[in-house]
Design a protein around this motif. Structure first.
Motif, PDB file in Angstrom:
ATOM      1  N   ASP A  34      40.036  33.522  20.721  1.00  0.00           N
ATOM      2  CA  ASP A  34      40.512  32.703  21.834  1.00  0.00           C
ATOM      3  C   ASP A  34      41.745  31.882  21.474  1.00  0.00           C
ATOM      4  O   ASP A  34      42.577  31.616  22.329  1.00  0.00           O
ATOM      5  CB  ASP A  34      39.407  31.757  22.310  1.00  0.00           C
ATOM      6  CG  ASP A  34      38.269  32.503  22.982  1.00  0.00           C
ATOM      7  OD1 ASP A  34      38.433  33.697  23.305  1.00  0.00           O
ATOM      8  OD2 ASP A  34      37.212  31.873  23.188  1.00  0.00           O
ATOM      9  N   GLU A  35      41.864  31.472  20.227  1.00  0.00           N
ATOM     10  CA  GLU A  35      42.982  30.627  19.817  1.00  0.00           C
ATOM     11  C   GLU A  35      44.179  31.427  19.298  1.00  0.00           C
ATOM     12  O   GLU A  35      45.142  30.871  18.803  1.00  0.00           O
ATOM     13  CB  GLU A  35      42.534  29.596  18.762  1.00  0.00           C
ATOM     14  CG  GLU A  35      42.119  30.180  17.439  1.00  0.00           C
ATOM     15  CD  GLU A  35      40.691  30.712  17.398  1.00  0.00           C
ATOM     16  OE1 GLU A  35      40.307  31.242  16.348  1.00  0.00           O
ATOM     17  OE2 GLU A  35      39.964  30.623  18.403  1.00  0.00           O
ATOM     18  N   LEU A  93      43.675  29.938  25.303  1.00  0.00           N
ATOM     19  CA  LEU A  93      44.686  29.646  24.291  1.00  0.00           C
ATOM     20  C   LEU A  93      45.141  28.194  24.391  1.00  0.00           C
ATOM     21  O   LEU A  93      45.172  27.478  23.388  1.00  0.00           O
ATOM     22  CB  LEU A  93      45.874  30.596  24.466  1.00  0.00           C
ATOM     23  CG  LEU A  93      46.978  30.543  23.431  1.00  0.00           C
ATOM     24  CD1 LEU A  93      46.432  30.816  22.032  1.00  0.00           C
ATOM     25  CD2 LEU A  93      48.051  31.563  23.774  1.00  0.00           C
ATOM     26  N   SER A  96      42.451  25.678  23.253  1.00  0.00           N
ATOM     27  CA  SER A  96      41.989  25.723  21.856  1.00  0.00           C
ATOM     28  C   SER A  96      42.553  24.579  21.025  1.00  0.00           C
ATOM     29  O   SER A  96      41.887  24.091  20.129  1.00  0.00           O
ATOM     30  CB  SER A  96      42.327  27.074  21.224  1.00  0.00           C
ATOM     31  OG  SER A  96      43.726  27.244  21.112  1.00  0.00           O
ATOM     32  N   SER A  97      43.755  24.130  21.309  1.00  0.00           N
ATOM     33  CA  SER A  97      44.326  22.943  20.660  1.00  0.00           C
ATOM     34  C   SER A  97      45.637  22.587  21.358  1.00  0.00           C
ATOM     35  O   SER A  97      46.298  23.469  21.934  1.00  0.00           O
ATOM     36  CB  SER A  97      44.570  23.177  19.172  1.00  0.00           C
ATOM     37  OG  SER A  97      45.732  23.936  18.954  1.00  0.00           O
ATOM     38  N   GLN A 100      48.662  24.750  20.761  1.00  0.00           N
ATOM     39  CA  GLN A 100      48.665  26.119  21.283  1.00  0.00           C
ATOM     40  C   GLN A 100      49.212  26.217  22.706  1.00  0.00           C
ATOM     41  O   GLN A 100      49.392  27.321  23.220  1.00  0.00           O
ATOM     42  CB  GLN A 100      47.258  26.712  21.229  1.00  0.00           C
ATOM     43  CG  GLN A 100      46.718  26.893  19.812  1.00  0.00           C
ATOM     44  CD  GLN A 100      47.540  27.877  19.005  1.00  0.00           C
ATOM     45  OE1 GLN A 100      48.660  27.592  18.570  1.00  0.00           O
ATOM     46  NE2 GLN A 100      46.993  29.051  18.821  1.00  0.00           N
TER      47      GLN A 100
END
Length: 147
Positions: A34-35, A93, A96-97, A100
Motif C-alpha cells: 500500500d505504501e 499511498l 500511508s505517510s 507519500q
C-alpha cells in the motif's frame, strides 16, 4: 429488430472474466504494498487505454459485431482497467505517510498523462489498420453488416 441485450450481457460477462484474470495475473507479476508506487495499476491502465484507443480507432470503427465490441470493450477492458483501483491506490499511498502524498500526486499525474497518451497513440495506430472504415465512401455498401 431483435433484442440483443441478453447476448450483449453474456458477452460482457465472459469478457469480464478474461479481463479480471489478466488484471490479477499482472498484479501478481508486479506486486506492490500500500505504501509503494502502484506500478501494476499504472501499467494496467496505460495498456488498457492504448488497447481501447487502438480498437476504437481501428477495429471498432469497421463492421465488427456489436457482440464482439461488447465483449472486448466493456467486458475485457472494463474489468482489466478500473477507476476504482486507481483511486484506492492513490488513497492508500497518500494515507500511508505524509511524505507519500507527493508520490501519490506523481502517480495520479502519470496515470492521466500516460493514459491520455496511450489512448491517443492507440487511436492513431488503429486508424492505420487494414480496410476501410464504416463511414468510408470506398467501402463496399453491398457487404452484409456483421451483428
Amino acid at each position: 429488430m431483435k433484442n440483443r441485450l441478453p447476448t450483449h450481457l453474456v458477452a460482457v460477462f465472459l469478457g469480464g472474466i478474461v479481463g479480471t484474470a489478466l488484471r490479477l495475473a499482472l498484479d501478481e507479476v508486479v506486486p506492490h504494498a500500500d505504501e509503494q508506487f502502484p506500478a501494476s495499476t499504472l501499467v494496467i491502465n496505460v495498456i488498457g487505454s492504448f488497447v481501447l484507443g487502438w480498437l476504437t480507432g481501428g477495429l471498432f470503427s469497421r463492421d465488427v459485431s456489436t457482440v464482439v465490441k461488447a465483449a472486448i470493450g466493456p467486458g475485457v477492458l472494463g474489468s482489466f482497467t478500473t477507476f476504482s483501483a486507481v483511486i484506492l491506490a492513490l488513497v492508500l499511498l497518500a494515507a500511508s505517510s505524509p511524505s507519500q502524498v507527493v508520490l501519490a500526486v506523481i502517480y495520479l499525474a502519470a496515470t492521466l498523462l500516460l493514459g491520455f497518451g496511450a489512448a491517443f497513440v492507440g487511436l492513431r495506430v488503429g486508424a492505420r489498420g487494414a480496410g476501410p472504415r464504416c463511414d468510408d465512401p470506398r467501402r463496399d455498401t453491398n457487404a452484409e453488416v456483421a451483428e
